[in-house]
Design an enzyme around this catalytic site. Structure first.
Site, short mmCIF file in Angstrom:
data_model
loop_
_atom_site.label_atom_id
_atom_site.label_comp_id
_atom_site.label_asym_id
_atom_site.label_seq_id
_atom_site.Cartn_x
_atom_site.Cartn_y
_atom_site.Cartn_z
N HIS A 40 39.61 35.23 41.66
CA HIS A 40 39.00 36.59 41.65
C HIS A 40 37.90 36.54 40.17
O HIS A 40 38.34 35.63 39.48
CB HIS A 40 40.12 37.68 40.84
N ASP A 57 42.78 35.86 45.78
CA ASP A 57 42.60 36.80 44.61
C ASP A 57 44.14 37.53 45.85
O ASP A 57 44.07 37.74 46.63
CB ASP A 57 40.84 37.56 45.25
N SER A 117 35.59 45.03 41.48
CA SER A 117 37.21 44.60 40.98
C SER A 117 37.47 46.43 41.24
O SER A 117 36.99 47.24 41.81
CB SER A 117 37.51 44.57 40.51
#
Length: 308
Positions: free
Chosen positions: A282, A252, A157
């Site tokens: 995610h 995601d 991320s």
């Protein structure tokens, strides 16, 4: 698209727990909740040879590195790992189980980087901290049986964002050399305009409003959105960057910008291995206690680290 049953159950559990949306929470509460959530879903800790810590100087202070050595014979590949959390949440304790598992499974040294967080430390502090950690590793990791010719940047991320930025930054600054990059569902374009960002805007753990909040906490002003150190997809040149493994999740909001980054690297002649994990959300790679696919992704990472 079909949501994985375990991912569906995870979302239902979150919904049943109730609570305020992330942007509405006090910062300390958001950080505590994120830490507890990651620790609770990390699974059993893997056995490794040793864990050492080192504080290194950065402009205005110092940051912590956590160095994890596997049970094997060196010299080892070295993975410099930048954790996720939107540049706002997360710390080395929250990701400790994941990093131990990666060190053991991939037979490599993992160096976790506790870069300073926003909003207390705005962009580009995290970038400069990430670079300082990389320089320290290049200079000193041989003392830990690390192979300076096999330094890999990796992250999930926001940490994937920092990893991508590092590969561009070392080219600008003349080193140190990065052998490979591993990006788990990276943030690559803070304009937040992708199809998946709109299609999956709410209801799938990470939301569009979460991303807007992270962005507002992290950046100094809207002008920073177009800075390639914040949005690496907007860089002007992708040639001569290290080979990449890019992993995304089907459900995601960041899925499409991860795929877009894989595509621009390929177009520039960079070797790229891209996988989108079907049915996943995610943060799935950090939740080894919930998803078998997390271990599959780390095995994919292991193969990528040791090939070629």
């Amino acid at each position: 698209m079909t949501l994985d049953p375990k991912a569906k159950a995870f979302l239902e559990q979150i919904e049943q727990a109730g609570g305020e949306p992330l942007p509405n929470l006090p910062l300390a509460v958001a950080r505590k909740g994120a830490r507890e959530g990651f620790i609770a879903t990390a699974g059993e800790s893997a056995w490794i040879k040793k864990v050492e810590e080192q504080r290194i100087p950065v402009e205005g202070g110092d940051i912590l590195l956590r160095i994890m050595t596997p049970i094997a014979e060196g010299p080892f590949p070295v993975m410099v790992y930048y954790h996720g959390g939107g540049w706002v949440l997360g710390d080395l304790d929250a990701f400790d189980g994941q990093l131990r598992y990666m060190a053991a499974a991939c037979k490599c040294i993992v160096v976790g980087v506790d870069y300073r967080l926003a909003p207390e430390h705005k962009f580009p502090t995290a970038v400069e901290d990430a670079y300082a950690a990389l320089r320290w590793v290049a200079e000193y990791i041989h003392l830990y049986q690390g192979d300076v010719n096999r330094i890999i940047v990796a992250g999930d991320s926001a940490g994937g964002n920092l990893s991508a930025v590092m590969t561009q930054l070392v080219r600008e600054r003349g080193g140190p050399t990065i052998a490979k990059q591993i990006l788990f569902y990276p943030t690559t374009d803070l304009r937040l305009l992708s199809h998946s960002m709109k299609e999956l805007a709410s209801g799938y753990f990470l939301s569009e409003s979460d991303m807007e909040w992270f962005r507002d906490c992290y950046l100094r002003s809207p002008k920073d959105i177009l800075n390639a150190w914040a949005s690496p997809l907007l860089a002007l040149d992708f040639q001569d960057l290290p080979p990449a493994l890019i992993i995304t999740a089907e459900y995601d909001p960041l899925r499409d910008e991860g795929k877009a980054y894989a595509d621009v690297l390929k177009q520039a002649g960079v070797p790229v291995q891209y996988t989108c994990y079907k049915g996943m959300l995610h943060t799935f790679v950090t939740r080894l206690g919930l998803f078998d696919q997390a271990k599959e992704a780390i095995q994919e990472m292991n193969v990528f680290i040791h090939q070629g």
